[in-house]
Design a protein around this motif. Sequence first.
Motif, PDB file in Angstrom:
ATOM      1  N   ASN A 189      17.458  -9.665 -46.628  1.00  0.00           N
ATOM      2  CA  ASN A 189      18.197  -8.903 -45.623  1.00  0.00           C
ATOM      3  C   ASN A 189      19.653  -9.350 -45.547  1.00  0.00           C
ATOM      4  O   ASN A 189      19.965 -10.500 -45.828  1.00  0.00           O
ATOM      5  CB  ASN A 189      17.563  -9.098 -44.249  1.00  0.00           C
ATOM      6  N   ILE A 190      20.499  -8.415 -45.157  1.00  0.00           N
ATOM      7  CA  ILE A 190      21.868  -8.819 -44.855  1.00  0.00           C
ATOM      8  C   ILE A 190      21.972  -8.941 -43.330  1.00  0.00           C
ATOM      9  O   ILE A 190      21.230  -8.267 -42.605  1.00  0.00           O
ATOM     10  CB  ILE A 190      22.929  -7.833 -45.396  1.00  0.00           C
ATOM     11  N   PRO A 191      22.887  -9.782 -42.849  1.00  0.00           N
ATOM     12  CA  PRO A 191      23.032  -9.907 -41.404  1.00  0.00           C
ATOM     13  C   PRO A 191      23.633  -8.631 -40.806  1.00  0.00           C
ATOM     14  O   PRO A 191      24.377  -7.929 -41.493  1.00  0.00           O
ATOM     15  CB  PRO A 191      23.982 -11.093 -41.235  1.00  0.00           C
ATOM     16  N   HIS A 192      23.280  -8.366 -39.555  1.00  0.00           N
ATOM     17  CA  HIS A 192      23.876  -7.258 -38.793  1.00  0.00           C
ATOM     18  C   HIS A 192      23.653  -5.904 -39.469  1.00  0.00           C
ATOM     19  O   HIS A 192      24.582  -5.107 -39.607  1.00  0.00           O
ATOM     20  CB  HIS A 192      25.385  -7.501 -38.581  1.00  0.00           C
ATOM     21  N   HIS A 197      32.638  -2.042 -33.605  1.00  0.00           N
ATOM     22  CA  HIS A 197      31.720  -2.656 -32.655  1.00  0.00           C
ATOM     23  C   HIS A 197      32.017  -4.157 -32.528  1.00  0.00           C
ATOM     24  O   HIS A 197      31.965  -4.747 -31.463  1.00  0.00           O
ATOM     25  CB  HIS A 197      30.293  -2.425 -33.144  1.00  0.00           C
ATOM     26  N   ASP A 198      32.348  -4.772 -33.648  1.00  0.00           N
ATOM     27  CA  ASP A 198      32.730  -6.193 -33.698  1.00  0.00           C
ATOM     28  C   ASP A 198      33.314  -6.397 -35.093  1.00  0.00           C
ATOM     29  O   ASP A 198      33.345  -5.451 -35.900  1.00  0.00           O
ATOM     30  CB  ASP A 198      31.492  -7.096 -33.495  1.00  0.00           C
ATOM     31  N   VAL A 199      33.784  -7.598 -35.389  1.00  0.00           N
ATOM     32  CA  VAL A 199      34.209  -7.918 -36.752  1.00  0.00           C
ATOM     33  C   VAL A 199      33.547  -9.235 -37.125  1.00  0.00           C
ATOM     34  O   VAL A 199      33.698 -10.235 -36.415  1.00  0.00           O
ATOM     35  CB  VAL A 199      35.744  -8.032 -36.861  1.00  0.00           C
ATOM     36  N   TYR A 200      32.781  -9.214 -38.201  1.00  0.00           N
ATOM     37  CA  TYR A 200      32.054 -10.417 -38.622  1.00  0.00           C
ATOM     38  C   TYR A 200      32.738 -11.042 -39.834  1.00  0.00           C
ATOM     39  O   TYR A 200      33.149 -10.352 -40.768  1.00  0.00           O
ATOM     40  CB  TYR A 200      30.605 -10.070 -38.949  1.00  0.00           C
ATOM     41  N   LEU A 201      32.791 -12.360 -39.797  1.00  0.00           N
ATOM     42  CA  LEU A 201      33.578 -13.116 -40.766  1.00  0.00           C
ATOM     43  C   LEU A 201      32.711 -13.517 -41.965  1.00  0.00           C
ATOM     44  O   LEU A 201      31.645 -14.115 -41.797  1.00  0.00           O
ATOM     45  CB  LEU A 201      34.082 -14.370 -40.051  1.00  0.00           C
ATOM     46  N   MET A 259      31.211 -19.159 -32.168  1.00  0.00           N
ATOM     47  CA  MET A 259      31.464 -17.793 -32.641  1.00  0.00           C
ATOM     48  C   MET A 259      30.178 -17.089 -33.043  1.00  0.00           C
ATOM     49  O   MET A 259      30.130 -15.873 -33.154  1.00  0.00           O
ATOM     50  CB  MET A 259      32.404 -17.807 -33.844  1.00  0.00           C
ATOM     51  N   THR A 281      17.659 -14.522 -41.306  1.00  0.00           N
ATOM     52  CA  THR A 281      18.950 -14.081 -41.841  1.00  0.00           C
ATOM     53  C   THR A 281      20.044 -14.527 -40.883  1.00  0.00           C
ATOM     54  O   THR A 281      20.237 -13.904 -39.832  1.00  0.00           O
ATOM     55  CB  THR A 281      18.977 -12.544 -41.975  1.00  0.00           C
ATOM     56  N   PRO A 282      20.739 -15.619 -41.210  1.00  0.00           N
ATOM     57  CA  PRO A 282      21.737 -16.118 -40.249  1.00  0.00           C
ATOM     58  C   PRO A 282      22.821 -15.090 -39.974  1.00  0.00           C
ATOM     59  O   PRO A 282      23.298 -14.431 -40.897  1.00  0.00           O
ATOM     60  CB  PRO A 282      22.339 -17.337 -40.966  1.00  0.00           C
ATOM     61  N   ARG A 283      23.172 -14.952 -38.708  1.00  0.00           N
ATOM     62  CA  ARG A 283      24.244 -14.027 -38.355  1.00  0.00           C
ATOM     63  C   ARG A 283      25.595 -14.589 -38.796  1.00  0.00           C
ATOM     64  O   ARG A 283      25.712 -15.778 -39.105  1.00  0.00           O
ATOM     65  CB  ARG A 283      24.232 -13.768 -36.852  1.00  0.00           C
ATOM     66  N   LEU A 284      26.591 -13.721 -38.824  1.00  0.00           N
ATOM     67  CA  LEU A 284      27.935 -14.132 -39.216  1.00  0.00           C
ATOM     68  C   LEU A 284      28.749 -14.468 -37.964  1.00  0.00           C
ATOM     69  O   LEU A 284      28.451 -13.951 -36.885  1.00  0.00           O
ATOM     70  CB  LEU A 284      28.619 -12.992 -39.978  1.00  0.00           C
ATOM     71  N   PRO A 285      29.775 -15.286 -38.101  1.00  0.00           N
ATOM     72  CA  PRO A 285      30.646 -15.558 -36.948  1.00  0.00           C
ATOM     73  C   PRO A 285      31.297 -14.259 -36.482  1.00  0.00           C
ATOM     74  O   PRO A 285      31.739 -13.462 -37.295  1.00  0.00           O
ATOM     75  CB  PRO A 285      31.708 -16.510 -37.520  1.00  0.00           C
ATOM     76  N   SER A 286      31.323 -14.062 -35.159  1.00  0.00           N
ATOM     77  CA  SER A 286      31.801 -12.799 -34.597  1.00  0.00           C
ATOM     78  C   SER A 286      33.192 -12.951 -33.996  1.00  0.00           C
ATOM     79  O   SER A 286      33.475 -13.937 -33.300  1.00  0.00           O
ATOM     80  CB  SER A 286      30.802 -12.339 -33.524  1.00  0.00           C
ATOM     81  N   PHE A 287      34.042 -11.979 -34.272  1.00  0.00           N
ATOM     82  CA  PHE A 287      35.399 -12.009 -33.716  1.00  0.00           C
ATOM     83  C   PHE A 287      35.359 -11.867 -32.194  1.00  0.00           C
ATOM     84  O   PHE A 287      36.105 -12.534 -31.480  1.00  0.00           O
ATOM     85  CB  PHE A 287      36.245 -10.891 -34.327  1.00  0.00           C
ATOM     86  N   LYS A 288      34.458 -11.022 -31.687  1.00  0.00           N
ATOM     87  CA  LYS A 288      34.374 -10.850 -30.229  1.00  0.00           C
ATOM     88  C   LYS A 288      33.945 -12.153 -29.548  1.00  0.00           C
ATOM     89  O   LYS A 288      34.437 -12.508 -28.486  1.00  0.00           O
ATOM     90  CB  LYS A 288      33.403  -9.723 -29.884  1.00  0.00           C
TER      91      LYS A 288
END
Lengths: 465, 263
Positions: free
Chosen positions: A271-274, A311-315, B75, B183-190
Motif C-alpha cells: 500500500n501507499i500512504p494516504h 487537502h494537505d501536503v505530505y512530504l 508532523m 503503511t507509515p504515514r508521511l509527514p504532513s504540512f498541516k
Amino acid sequence: MTFSTVNRDDLKAFIEWFGGNNVLTGDTIDEEYAHDELKTVHRRPDALLKATDEAAIRRLLAYANERGIPVTVRGSGTGLVGACVPVEGGVVLDMTPMNKILDLDKDNLTLDVEPGVLLLDIAEHVEKEGLFYAPDPGEKTATIGGNIATNAGGMRAVKYGVTRDWVLGLRVVLADGTAMDLGGKVVKNSSGYSLKDLIVGSEGTLAVIVKATLKLIPAPAKAISLLMPFSSREAALVAAPKLIAHTTLPTAVEFMEQDMWKYSESFLGKNIPHDEHAAYLLATYDATTEGAVDEIVECASAFAVDKLDAHDVYLIDTDDRKQSVWNARGAFLEAVKASTTEIDECDVVLPRSQLPGYLSFIQDLSESTDLRIPYFGHVGDGNLHIYLCRDDLDEATWKEKTAIAFDAMYEEAAKCQGLVSGEHGIGYAKKTYLRRHSDARQLELMEAVKTAFDPKGILNPKKIL
Amino acid sequence: MKILTCIKQVPASSNVDVDPETGVLIRDGKNVKMNPYDLYALETAYLLKARSGAHVHTVTMGPPSAADVLREALMMGSDGATLLSDPRFAGADVLATAYALSQMLRRIGFDLIICGKQTTDGDTAQVGPEIAEFLDVPHVSYVRDVDLRDDKTLRIRTVDDRHEDVLDIKLPCLITVDKDANTPRLPSFKRKRSTRDIRIETWTLDDLSDKEATHYGLRGSPTQVESIFPPERQATGRIHSNLENPGKTLFDILVEQKWLRGD
C-alpha cells in the motif's frame, strides 16, 4: 514500394561484416524481435543482426540500400507504438550490443555514448561524478538510442525538457552508408538547419544513430516530492497549472486518481500512504543546495494548502518514502496491464489548461463505449497516458470499440489544440491519427524530408508517415 | 491511555565515520534520517490513537540535532515530544541507552511503550526489551498487529520466521514493532503548522532520578569496542559458460583488466 527479402548471398555478406554469431535467421530469432512491449504490431524479421561497430553498419546500409532490403533499428524494444517492428520484413538491426559509455568530458560537461547504453547505466555513471542527465523516462531499461529516436520525455520534462534538449551531437549513418557528425560538444548552434534535431524523434526512419553526445549539468543537491491530495479530479487539475506558475518550477507534476493507486497496490502487493483521497498531484522540486529545496518545499506546500484547496501536503523526503510512492507511480503501466487481458494506449499531449475538460470527455467516452479507460498524466507537461482495457471482450468487439474510442480521443485532442503523441512516438500504430490530424502541407514537408534522407525508403519503412 | 514511542535518528547512508579511539559512531546531525523501523512503531501508535483517543508522546536520546526526528514525529501525529540529550550519555551501548531511556520513560509515565524492532545502525534489537526489563513491565517483540481488547489489555499478533502468535498482554507493557507491520504515514504540512508551537523539552542527566554519571554513557556501558572496521567487500565474480574458446576468453579478460598485454 516493393522490397527484397533477405537471400542466401545477403546472409553471407552479413556474416562477413558482423560475424557468424551476430547474424540470426528463422527460428533462431527470438519471438521478442517480432513485437515491442505492447505487442499490438507483429512481424518477424528475415534476419536479425546484432550491431557490432560503425563500419559493419555502414556496409550493411550501403548494401541494403542497393538491394532494397528494409532495415529496422531496434533498442531494448520497450516502445509502445510498434516503431521497432519490421512490418516490411528485412533486417532488424539490434543496437543493444553497442553499449559502451565512451567519454565523460568534465570540461564541456558532455557524455559520449554508444546507442545501446541503457538509461539506468547513464544515470549511474554520471551521478557518481556529481553530474546529472535530466531526462527521466519511466522505462529505465530503454536504450539511449531508442530514447533519442522517439524523443522520449519522462517525469522531469516540466523543468528540464525532453531528450532532444539534452542531445548536443549525433554521429549517424545514412541510408546509403555515409557516416557523419551532426551538432557536437557545443552549447549553442545556429549553423544552418539542425539536422541533428530532425534525427531526434525520427524513429529510425532517417538514419541510424551510432554515437550520441549528451548534455550534462551539475547534479541537484536534493530532490523532494510532495503528495497533494484533492477532493476531486477537477480540483487537482485546476490546481496543477497554478502550482507550476507559482515561484519555483517543479521538475515534475504527476496527476493520478485513486483507482490508479489501487491498481498499483494490488499489482505490487504494497500500500501507499494516504490512498483514501479522490485525486492527487505528485510534485517534485530540486535545487543546488539542501536549504534552497527546503525553502521551496515550504513555500509550495503553503500555496497548495492555502490557495489551491489541497487537502494537505505530505512530504516525501527520504529514500524509503520516495520508494514507497514513486515505485507505485512507476508501476502504473504494468499494473494496468496486469488488471486486464490486453491494453492499447494513447499518449496525447495538450495545453495544460485543457486537461480538465479533456478528462471529463474521457470519462464520458468510457461510459458511452462501455470500456474501462484508466488514465494518469504528466500534467506538468500536458501529456496524458490513457489505457483502453479489453477485459473479457471478444476480438471483434475489442477491435471495434478501440477504433471508436481512439477516433474520438484524437478528434477531441485536436479540438483542444493537442497533438497525437507527447512522448511515445507515432511508429506504426498511430500513423492514421498523425495523418488525420496534421495539415496536408506539413505532411508533404515531412515526406520530402524522408525522401531527402532515404530516397529508397529502406529505413524503417511504413513508420510515422 | 498514554502511549510513549521511542525513536532514533540514524545515518541515512552506510558511509559513516567512526571515532578511531572509541569505536563509536560520529553523529553530527548531517545526512541522517529517522530509523526506518520507528516509522512502523509510530504508525502503530497513531492507529491506536485513532481508535482510542490515546495521547502519543515521542522521545529520543541523542545529540541536540536529534530534535529533528521529534519534529518529524509531531508532523506525523505525535502530540508531544521530549529529547534526552547530555554529553554524559555519549558512547552508550545498548544497556546504558536502555537504562537512560527507562529512567526518562518512568518519569514521564505510560500505559504502553512502542519501539521499532531494531535500528538500522546498531541492528541489535535489544534496546526495547531491555527498557522493559529495567521498568519491570511485560514486553513482546516482532509485533505486526495491535488492538485494544479492553482498557487494560492489548491483543497482539507477532510473526517470526516460523510461526505466528496471537497474545493478550496486560497494560502497562512494551512492544517492538516489525517492519512492514503497516503503511507509515508521511509527514504532513498541516500538522507541521499546527504543531509549530509545541515546545520540545530537552532533558539531561539532572532530570533523571538516578544522577550517578558513571551509570550512563561510555562509562556505564559493559560493551567495550576493541576495534572496528568495515567488512571486506566480496569481489564480484563473472561466470562465462558454454564458451567456444575458454582460453581465449580468459586471455581477453586478463588483457581487458590490464594484467596482461594484448600484443
